[in-house]
Design an enzyme around this catalytic site. Structure first.
Site, PDB file in Angstrom:
ATOM      1  N   HIS A 253       0.963  -1.243  -0.062  1.00 12.39           N
ATOM      2  CA  HIS A 253       0.076  -0.088  -0.004  1.00 12.39           C
ATOM      3  C   HIS A 253       0.931   1.243   0.023  1.00 12.39           C
ATOM      4  O   HIS A 253       1.806   1.153   0.660  1.00 12.39           O
ATOM      5  CB  HIS A 253      -0.771  -0.036   1.230  1.00 12.39           C
ATOM      6  CG  HIS A 253      -1.713   0.959   1.296  1.00 12.39           C
ATOM      7  ND1 HIS A 253      -2.930   1.208   0.783  1.00 12.39           N
ATOM      8  CD2 HIS A 253      -1.592   2.313   1.935  1.00 12.39           C
ATOM      9  CE1 HIS A 253      -3.589   2.504   0.925  1.00 12.39           C
ATOM     10  NE2 HIS A 253      -2.680   2.937   1.949  1.00 12.39           N
TER      11      HIS A 253
ATOM     12  N   ASP B  72     -15.821   1.868   6.620  1.00 16.69           N
ATOM     13  CA  ASP B  72     -14.708   2.870   6.246  1.00 16.69           C
ATOM     14  C   ASP B  72     -14.987   3.609   4.851  1.00 16.69           C
ATOM     15  O   ASP B  72     -14.947   4.728   4.814  1.00 16.69           O
ATOM     16  CB  ASP B  72     -13.489   2.228   5.975  1.00 16.69           C
ATOM     17  CG  ASP B  72     -12.063   2.990   5.496  1.00 16.69           C
ATOM     18  OD1 ASP B  72     -12.081   3.978   6.209  1.00 16.69           O
ATOM     19  OD2 ASP B  72     -11.951   3.263   4.492  1.00 16.69           O
TER      20      ASP B  72
ATOM     21  N   ARG C  50     -15.223  12.095   6.353  1.00 24.01           N
ATOM     22  CA  ARG C  50     -13.970  12.757   6.604  1.00 24.01           C
ATOM     23  C   ARG C  50     -13.497  13.887   5.708  1.00 24.01           C
ATOM     24  O   ARG C  50     -13.044  14.824   6.018  1.00 24.01           O
ATOM     25  CB  ARG C  50     -12.726  11.737   7.068  1.00 24.01           C
ATOM     26  CG  ARG C  50     -13.057  11.083   8.295  1.00 24.01           C
ATOM     27  CD  ARG C  50     -12.160   9.982   8.161  1.00 24.01           C
ATOM     28  NE  ARG C  50     -10.593  10.225   8.099  1.00 24.01           N
ATOM     29  CZ  ARG C  50      -9.674   9.266   7.643  1.00 24.01           C
ATOM     30  NH1 ARG C  50     -10.201   8.108   7.344  1.00 24.01           N
ATOM     31  NH2 ARG C  50      -8.516   9.906   7.732  1.00 24.01           N
TER      32      ARG C  50
ATOM     33  N   SER D 219      -8.388   3.325   8.848  1.00 25.54           N
ATOM     34  CA  SER D 219      -8.997   3.198   7.521  1.00 25.54           C
ATOM     35  C   SER D 219      -8.167   2.393   6.591  1.00 25.54           C
ATOM     36  O   SER D 219      -8.444   1.378   5.735  1.00 25.54           O
ATOM     37  CB  SER D 219      -9.022   4.763   6.970  1.00 25.54           C
ATOM     38  OG  SER D 219      -9.307   4.547   5.598  1.00 25.54           O
TER      39      SER D 219
ATOM     40  N   LYS E  17      -8.917  -2.118   5.585  1.00 22.87           N
ATOM     41  CA  LYS E  17      -9.126  -2.579   4.338  1.00 22.87           C
ATOM     42  C   LYS E  17      -8.059  -3.556   4.039  1.00 22.87           C
ATOM     43  O   LYS E  17      -8.292  -4.684   3.221  1.00 22.87           O
ATOM     44  CB  LYS E  17      -8.943  -1.235   3.271  1.00 22.87           C
ATOM     45  CG  LYS E  17     -10.180  -0.472   3.193  1.00 22.87           C
ATOM     46  CD  LYS E  17     -10.052   0.586   2.203  1.00 22.87           C
ATOM     47  CE  LYS E  17      -9.240   1.790   3.024  1.00 22.87           C
ATOM     48  NZ  LYS E  17      -9.254   3.081   2.454  1.00 22.87           N
TER      49      LYS E  17
HETATM   50  N1  URA Z   1      -5.988   6.202   2.806  1.00 23.59           N
HETATM   51  C1  URA Z   1      -6.836   5.670   3.063  1.00 23.59           C
HETATM   52  O1  URA Z   1      -7.342   4.570   2.845  1.00 23.59           O
HETATM   53  N2  URA Z   1      -7.526   6.134   4.228  1.00 23.59           N
HETATM   54  C2  URA Z   1      -7.128   7.293   4.728  1.00 23.59           C
HETATM   55  O2  URA Z   1      -7.644   7.907   5.764  1.00 23.59           O
HETATM   56  C3  URA Z   1      -5.948   8.068   4.156  1.00 23.59           C
HETATM   57  C4  URA Z   1      -5.483   7.209   3.097  1.00 23.59           C
END
Ligand code: URA
Length: 427
Positions: free
Chosen positions: A82, A161, A168, A183, A187
């Protein structure tokens, strides 16, 4: 338990029990808790940050708000990767086939770009025919066969999320470290890989601009990962200048394919190898496998099998003319001789976005052809008139405007400037 009790607790700075965070996540996913109460909780959580324990519990609750994907029966060490997002960051396009060629199994769920940072899905879709709308079952089956799959985030993965993130975005609460951590990791947890390499970008083209900010996020990701049983390995990497030469979707695919075909002796290629080596050690494999997979051609073969498996037009790729290209180009020369002190990632990213390579709003359409080639790096010695950028645009007017704006991105100084490392910290 009611949402009002939960809101009052957060407002007053009291610790949430895990069950309260599960209630919140379930209510967000089902729609039973209305947006105004979720937004109030988010602002309270922004002002009174969650503890590590609460962050871990929120992460688990968000992951459990939807489907958790089981990859445990796939062969090979499983790894996910990621990036927190940057300008010209096409690293996943290299790492997926490269690591798969080394025996790592990768099922990557990716997002689309928003703002100045691009998305892996948008980039790869510039290969004609490439299909990213795989179901999770298709992705898994493909990973079993060839070791890798890339697909879009499905709405049933950590749906709470999705709801909180959208709120947000419109309540000025994106920047809270516990909220970011929960967050991202929820995932990843729901995606099913037991280990994840996290590239935390730092600099003007990233949402963590300074080293202390990026380090804070990286450490929190690692520690919360440990608490939820996910081996999260962060690296803090430079995003003050764009990553590599290409910024823009088809241009970035080209650059990634060049690395897979052996072009590793440059800043971006070296960065990919460094990340691949870290990923291989994380999986208990020989770190040198990455260099060998590029040299032997097995990484390139894997990339071709992958692109073919997801419907990409190999014939178009092989003859080099298959990727979309922009009708207009314009070069931006260096205005002075000397050494490059700054190539500002944020400015380059914003120019590329305005050309059509990125989205300002979620509904904007991407033009895969357009973008910016960055022809100089921090530390380079340059001559007056030497091209610093090449703009790829849909129209002459766009090219001229972009070329003018790009002048702001470059700073040349009269004395030598040291090169900057790509990996800043491995906390
Ligand atoms: N990427 C995400 O998936 N969530 C966040 O809060 C910030 C970056």
């Amino acid at each position: 338990m009611t949402i009002l009790d939960i809101l009052a607790k957060r407002r007053d700075g009291q610790e949430h029990a895990a069950e309260e965070l599960r209630f919140l996540a379930r209510g967000a996913a089902s729609g039973e808790i209305p947006d105004y109460q979720l937004a109030a909780w988010l602002m309270a959580a922004y002002l009174r940050p969650l503890s590590r324990r609460e962050t871990a519990d929120l992460t688990l609750a968000l992951a459990e708000s939807g489907r958790r994907f089981d990859l445990s029966d796939l062969p090979g060490p499983l790894l996910d990767k990621h990036s927190t997002g940057g300008v010209g960051d096409k690293t996943s396009l290299v790492l997926l086939p490269l690591l798969a060629a080394c025996g790592v199994t990768m099922v990557k769920l990716s997002g689309r770009g928003l703002g100045i940072t691009g998305g892996t899905l948008d980039k790869i879709e510039s290969i004609p025919g490439f299909r990213t709308s795989l179901t999770l079952e298709e992705a898994k089956e493909q990973a079993r066969r060839i070791g890798l799959a890339l697909c879009g985030q499905t709405p049933d993965l950590a749906p709470a999320d999705g709801v909180l993130y959208a709120l947000r975005d419109v309540t000025a609460t994106v920047g809270s470290v516990p909220l970011i951590v929960s967050s991202i990791l929820s995932k990843k947890l729901a995606g099913g890989s037991p280990r994840v390499l996290l590239d935390v970008k730092c600099g003007s083209g990233a949402f963590r601009r300074t080293l202390p900010e990026a380090e804070e996020l990286a450490v929190a990701l690692r520690e919360v990962g440990e608490q939820i049983g996910l081996q999260a390995t962060p690296l803090v990497t430079d995003m003050d200048q764009p990553l590599g030469r290409a910024v823009g979707n088809a241009l970035e695919v080209c650059e990634a394919l060049e690395v897979l075909q052996g072009a590793v002796d440059n800043r971006f290629g070296g960065f990919c190898l460094r990340l691949a080596q870290r990923a291989l050690s994380l999986c208990g494999l020989d770190a040198d496998l990455a260099r060998r997979a590029i040299a032997s051609g097995s990484a390139w073969d894997k990339a071709l099998r992958w692109i073919e498996a997801q419907g990409g037009d190999l014939a178009a790729l092989r003859n080099g003319a298959g990727l979309p290209s922009a009708p207009e180009t314009a070069e931006v020369p260096c205005g002075a001789e000397g050494w490059v002190e700054r190539v500002d990632a944020r400015t380059v990213g914003a120019v590329a976005m305005r050309l059509g390579a990125g989205r300002l709003h979620k509904s904007d359409r991407i033009d895969p052809r357009v973008g910016v080639e960055v022809l100089v790096e921090v530390g380079d010695r340059v001559e007056t008139g030497q091209p610093a950028f090449r703009v790829h645009a849909a129209t002459v007017a766009d090219a001229e405007k972009a070329a003018g704006d790009l002048r702001e991105a470059l700073k040349v100084v009269p004395s030598p400037v040291p090169r900057t490392p790509t990996v800043l910290l491995e906390p």
